[in-house]
Design a protein around this motif. Structure first.
Motif, PDB file in Angstrom:
ATOM      1  N   LEU A  85       0.824  -1.214   0.000  1.00 48.66           N
ATOM      2  CA  LEU A  85       0.000   0.000   0.000  1.00 48.66           C
ATOM      3  C   LEU A  85       0.857   1.261   0.000  1.00 48.66           C
ATOM      4  O   LEU A  85       0.450   2.290  -0.540  1.00 48.66           O
ATOM      5  N   GLN A  86       2.065   1.170   0.606  1.00 46.60           N
ATOM      6  CA  GLN A  86       2.952   2.334   0.676  1.00 46.60           C
ATOM      7  C   GLN A  86       4.403   1.891   0.493  1.00 46.60           C
ATOM      8  O   GLN A  86       5.183   1.870   1.444  1.00 46.60           O
ATOM      9  N   ALA A  88       6.996   3.301  -0.861  1.00 46.18           N
ATOM     10  CA  ALA A  88       8.009   4.325  -0.566  1.00 46.18           C
ATOM     11  C   ALA A  88       8.256   4.423   0.938  1.00 46.18           C
ATOM     12  O   ALA A  88       9.399   4.606   1.386  1.00 46.18           O
ATOM     13  N   GLU A 289      -2.972   1.864  -6.476  1.00 49.43           N
ATOM     14  CA  GLU A 289      -2.491   3.024  -7.235  1.00 49.43           C
ATOM     15  C   GLU A 289      -1.066   3.418  -6.848  1.00 49.43           C
ATOM     16  O   GLU A 289      -0.262   3.782  -7.711  1.00 49.43           O
ATOM     17  N   ALA A 290      -0.760   3.345  -5.556  1.00 49.23           N
ATOM     18  CA  ALA A 290       0.581   3.731  -5.104  1.00 49.23           C
ATOM     19  C   ALA A 290       1.637   2.804  -5.692  1.00 49.23           C
ATOM     20  O   ALA A 290       2.716   3.243  -6.108  1.00 49.23           O
ATOM     21  N   VAL A 291       1.322   1.509  -5.752  1.00 49.68           N
ATOM     22  CA  VAL A 291       2.263   0.541  -6.335  1.00 49.68           C
ATOM     23  C   VAL A 291       2.399   0.773  -7.835  1.00 49.68           C
ATOM     24  O   VAL A 291       3.508   0.702  -8.385  1.00 49.68           O
ATOM     25  N   GLU A 293       1.989   3.579  -9.490  1.00 44.86           N
ATOM     26  CA  GLU A 293       2.780   4.795  -9.708  1.00 44.86           C
ATOM     27  C   GLU A 293       4.255   4.527  -9.476  1.00 44.86           C
ATOM     28  O   GLU A 293       5.119   4.948 -10.252  1.00 44.86           O
ATOM     29  N   TRP A 294       4.548   3.793  -8.392  1.00 44.53           N
ATOM     30  CA  TRP A 294       5.938   3.444  -8.084  1.00 44.53           C
ATOM     31  C   TRP A 294       6.515   2.533  -9.157  1.00 44.53           C
ATOM     32  O   TRP A 294       7.652   2.720  -9.597  1.00 44.53           O
TER      33      TRP A 294
END
Length: 396
Positions: A85-86, A88, A289-291, A293-294
């Motif tokens: 989920l996060q 970064a 979405e975070a994954v 984008e990363w």
């Protein structure tokens, strides 16, 4: 000859070994990732300097190697549900989260320790033996001057260290294989070293994310995860060795693909475009979405590095990929290794020395054992092979 082998010390195996690259226990996962993408090695050692009164030391040292970390450790960490989920934020975690507790995979040894004692430690489950290597006075002074400005250190307790793995000991014993005649020519099924219990295997249509615990186990057992069909016949593998030379974006592939698709994704040559697109589509479906984008950001960075690398190679006509550094890992795999997802196999009636040579030639610490029809029967590892030589040496 037997006497000379029994008198052998671990320092005899350290000749020509490179000094360990290291990182501090106070570093972050991101720091380890940065180092691993800049060096031409699969692992980096983790060191702690200070009070070790709470530990059980082998001997008194100010700085001690407390573990090792590789790309697979980071990939498995990033694949945890909370970290997906996060990603970064996960990369800012302390590197200590990557070190398994209570396993003792690394052990310090003095150079004069016997080869037999080293084999005993490998038999107990130790992966790497950390041994000091001799340095000239001028080299030590040079390192002391550079150490303050170099984050990737190789100097601790005013000296360098190397480490020995089971592969090093197997290779050394192979030079004296005549001493173990005729047992080295006997079939492996005559030694009871085929592990038929701890077989890590999944069907090709299972979720890659669901086999994450098996990948972690394979890393600890120095084996691999077999991919089998509905008849339990071996068709490939998800090997920590292969994953170790992928970049961190493979975590997104593990989170979205099946085991069979992942096997194709990590195959040498980089992931096919259709699988990359499939990963993006499934990340969207899972609302990660975070994954996504990363994944796109990191893939773009790696792709740009690959283009620069290719242009440079064409200009100078080298025909090879860029060396180490960020460009050393391109499009999901490393240019430093060309290893396919095809499993390395042998049969129960193959000789011990043949299986040894087969594993050494493919730079793996295990070999799958199958029946003639391809049915998976078990695995043979360097550790189990060493048990045979250990018993033989003790009988001399």
């Amino acid at each position: 000859m037997a006497a000379s082998l029994l008198a052998c010390e671990v320092s005899d195996l350290c000749l020509g070994k490179p000094a360990l690259r290291s990182i501090s226990i106070s570093a972050t996962v991101a720091d380890a990732l940065s180092v691993l993408t800049r060096i031409d090695e699969g692992y980096i050692s983790i060191w702690s300097c200070g009070d070790h009164s709470s530990l059980k030391p082998d001997f008194d040292l100010h700085c001690r190697c407390v573990g090792k970390v590789c790309m697979v450790d980071i990939i498995c960490f990033l694949c945890r549900q909370e970290n997906l989920l996060q990603p970064a934020v996960a990369l800012r975690s302390p590197i200590s989260v990557l070190i398994p507790e209570g396993l003792g995979l690394v052990r310090h040894l003095e150079p004069h320790v016997s080869l037999m004692e080293a084999i005993d430690l490998i038999h107990e489950g130790v992966h790497n033996l950390v041994i000091p290597i001799k340095m000239s006075t001028s080299k030590r002074k040079s390192f002391l001057k550079k150490s303050s400005s170099n984050s990737i250190s190789s100097l601790h307790n005013d000296q360098e260290y190397c480490w020995l793995a089971p592969e090093d000991i197997i290779r050394y014993l192979l030079n004296s294989i005549g001493l173990f005649s005729p047992i080295a020519a006997n079939p492996i099924d005559s030694f009871n070293i085929i592990d038929t219990i701890n077989i890590l295997a999944v069907h090709y249509d299972e979720s890659a994310l669901s086999i994450l615990p098996l990948i972690s186990q394979a890393l600890i057992h120095q084996s691999s995860v077999a991919i089998v069909d509905l008849d339990d016949k071996l068709i490939g593998e998800i090997s920590p060795f292969t994953l170790n030379f992928c970049d961190e974006t493979v975590a997104a592939a593990i989170a979205t693909l099946t085991a069979g698709e992942l096997m194709a994704y990590i195959d040498c040559g980089g992931p096919p475009d259709d699988l990359v697109q499939l990963v993006k589509e499934r990340l969207e479906e899972k609302n990660l979405e975070a994954v996504l984008e990363w994944f796109e950001e990191e893939s773009s960075t790696i792709s740009s590095s690959s283009s620069i690398c290719s242009s440079s190679d064409d200009e100078f006509g080298s025909g090879s990929s860029c060396g180490s550094g960020r460009s050393g890992k391109m499009g999901g795999y490393s240019a430093r290794v060309l290893r396919r997802s095809e499993a390395i196999v042998c049969y129960p009636w193959n000789s011990l020395v043949a299986v040894m040579i087969q594993a050494l030639a493919h730079r793996v610490s295990y070999v799958w054992v199958t029946q003639e029809d391809g049915t998976l029967a078990g695995t043979v590892t360097f550790a189990s092979m060493l048990a045979v030589f250990r018993d033989r040496l003790k009988s001399l």
